[in-house]
Design a protein around this motif. Sequence first.
Motif, PDB file in Angstrom:
ATOM      1  N   GLU A 185       0.862  -1.187   0.000  1.00  0.00           N
ATOM      2  CA  GLU A 185       0.000   0.000   0.000  1.00  0.00           C
ATOM      3  C   GLU A 185       0.900   1.241   0.000  1.00  0.00           C
ATOM      4  O   GLU A 185       2.093   1.132   0.285  1.00  0.00           O
ATOM      5  CB  GLU A 185      -0.890  -0.002   1.254  1.00  0.00           C
ATOM      6  N   THR A 218      -0.551  -2.222   7.188  1.00  0.00           N
ATOM      7  CA  THR A 218      -1.632  -2.338   6.190  1.00  0.00           C
ATOM      8  C   THR A 218      -2.894  -1.623   6.682  1.00  0.00           C
ATOM      9  O   THR A 218      -3.357  -1.868   7.797  1.00  0.00           O
ATOM     10  CB  THR A 218      -1.945  -3.834   5.923  1.00  0.00           C
ATOM     11  N   ALA A 219      -3.427  -0.742   5.819  1.00  0.00           N
ATOM     12  CA  ALA A 219      -4.579   0.069   6.248  1.00  0.00           C
ATOM     13  C   ALA A 219      -5.883  -0.324   5.546  1.00  0.00           C
ATOM     14  O   ALA A 219      -6.966   0.025   6.016  1.00  0.00           O
ATOM     15  CB  ALA A 219      -4.289   1.543   6.001  1.00  0.00           C
ATOM     16  N   THR A 220      -5.790  -1.031   4.410  1.00  0.00           N
ATOM     17  CA  THR A 220      -7.015  -1.471   3.728  1.00  0.00           C
ATOM     18  C   THR A 220      -7.830  -2.329   4.695  1.00  0.00           C
ATOM     19  O   THR A 220      -7.282  -3.220   5.349  1.00  0.00           O
ATOM     20  CB  THR A 220      -6.655  -2.285   2.460  1.00  0.00           C
ATOM     21  N   THR A 221      -9.121  -2.052   4.761  1.00  0.00           N
ATOM     22  CA  THR A 221      -9.960  -2.798   5.719  1.00  0.00           C
ATOM     23  C   THR A 221     -10.944  -3.706   4.986  1.00  0.00           C
ATOM     24  O   THR A 221     -11.389  -3.396   3.876  1.00  0.00           O
ATOM     25  CB  THR A 221     -10.761  -1.838   6.617  1.00  0.00           C
ATOM     26  N   SER A 235     -12.296  -1.584   1.729  1.00  0.00           N
ATOM     27  CA  SER A 235     -12.026  -0.162   1.458  1.00  0.00           C
ATOM     28  C   SER A 235     -10.541   0.099   1.603  1.00  0.00           C
ATOM     29  O   SER A 235      -9.939  -0.337   2.593  1.00  0.00           O
ATOM     30  CB  SER A 235     -12.757   0.740   2.457  1.00  0.00           C
ATOM     31  N   GLY A 236      -9.971   0.809   0.638  1.00  0.00           N
ATOM     32  CA  GLY A 236      -8.556   1.184   0.757  1.00  0.00           C
ATOM     33  C   GLY A 236      -7.859   1.179  -0.585  1.00  0.00           C
ATOM     34  O   GLY A 236      -8.507   1.196  -1.643  1.00  0.00           O
ATOM     35  N   GLU A 237      -6.517   1.156  -0.524  1.00  0.00           N
ATOM     36  CA  GLU A 237      -5.699   1.257  -1.738  1.00  0.00           C
ATOM     37  C   GLU A 237      -4.536   0.284  -1.709  1.00  0.00           C
ATOM     38  O   GLU A 237      -3.965   0.029  -0.641  1.00  0.00           O
ATOM     39  CB  GLU A 237      -5.098   2.668  -1.821  1.00  0.00           C
ATOM     40  N   ALA A 240      -6.104  -7.591   3.589  1.00  0.00           N
ATOM     41  CA  ALA A 240      -6.806  -6.467   4.218  1.00  0.00           C
ATOM     42  C   ALA A 240      -6.938  -6.713   5.716  1.00  0.00           C
ATOM     43  O   ALA A 240      -6.869  -7.862   6.185  1.00  0.00           O
ATOM     44  CB  ALA A 240      -8.184  -6.294   3.588  1.00  0.00           C
ATOM     45  N   ARG A 242      -7.827   0.845  -6.254  1.00  0.00           N
ATOM     46  CA  ARG A 242      -8.679   1.427  -5.196  1.00  0.00           C
ATOM     47  C   ARG A 242      -9.892   0.547  -4.990  1.00  0.00           C
ATOM     48  O   ARG A 242     -10.468   0.015  -5.948  1.00  0.00           O
ATOM     49  CB  ARG A 242      -9.181   2.814  -5.620  1.00  0.00           C
TER      50      ARG A 242
END
Length: 266
Positions: free
Chosen positions: A7, A17-20, A31-33, A50, A91
């Motif tokens: 990411e 990692t921030a995508t959830t 949601s995320g990238e 994620a 995305r």
Amino acid sequence: SAFALTEPQSGSDVAATATTATRDGTDYVLSGEKTWISNGGIADLYTVFARTGEAPGARGLSAFLLPADTPGLQIAERLETITPHPLARLRFDDLRLPASALIGKPGDGFRIAMSVLDVFRSTVAAAALGFARRALDEALARATSRQLFGAPMADLQMVQGHLADMALDVDAAALLTYRAAWTKDSGAPRVTREAAMAKLFATDRAQSVIDKAVQLHGGDGVRKGSTVESLYREIRALRIYEGASDVQKVVIARATIAATQGRNDR
Ligand SMILES: Cc1cc2nc3c(=O)[nH]c(=O)nc-3n(C[C@H](O)[C@H](O)[C@H](O)COP(=O)(O)OP(=O)(O)OC[C@H]3O[C@@H](n4cnc5c(N)ncnc54)[C@H](O)[C@@H]3O)c2cc1C
């Protein structure tokens, strides 16, 4: 297919990692990238990692299988690098996946990602070895055919020194790469240390072998479109993806320390 782990703010630091992926009834909502994804935009199937939140950091990640035609998957940007490589930033805007898209159990994502990298890293080592072999072949052809100071260039001892270093690097990289592949083929549960050693050594040494081949080609070595010039650009990314060289050193050191502690505990 594509493997979507990195990411914008989490490459080496997978725990960031921030995508959830949030459970909603029988679905997960993503949601995320993701960025620097090889085959992004051309793959039929993405494996996406994620945060599902079972635990903080790396232990709260899960893996999902995402077909490319799923509504909500956007190819946000195509990324260009110094050599051709299909890469994209992806995305996910409230993208819905059925719970059956989960690979393994919730919270298994980091373990799955690392076990896949154990296999991939040996293949990156093998690719680097191929580049290095081609560079050595090119250098040998040049050194034996070009006349310098009234004799073939290969007669110069300094040139022989370069050729010896290159041949040694190629063979040593091959042996480490074959050991990693053989260890995996013979059914070892993990090949973390062997794969990291093969990847680190083969990619670093290939860079050096190719650089020497460029040097031995003189001006032709940097001529746009020459084989060694394109190898020189192509090898660079291999020391970054599938874990940067610095990260491989951390992996090797940890595995070596753990093995020593295991011996001392016995
Ligand atoms: C051509 C290409 C293809 C790729 N394909 C994919 C793909 O298919 N899927 C995917 O998920 N990702 C892919 N990536 C992303 C790649 O795995 C990351 O770029 C890589 O892991 C480094 O992460 P980063 O770019 O965020 O750099 P950072 O994590 O910011 O690291 C930058 C530098 O910091 C240093 N560093 C990092 N950690 C440590 C440490 N622990 N100790 C010491 N030094 C350290 C290293 O020198 C490293 O190069 C690809 C990248 C490239 C260039």
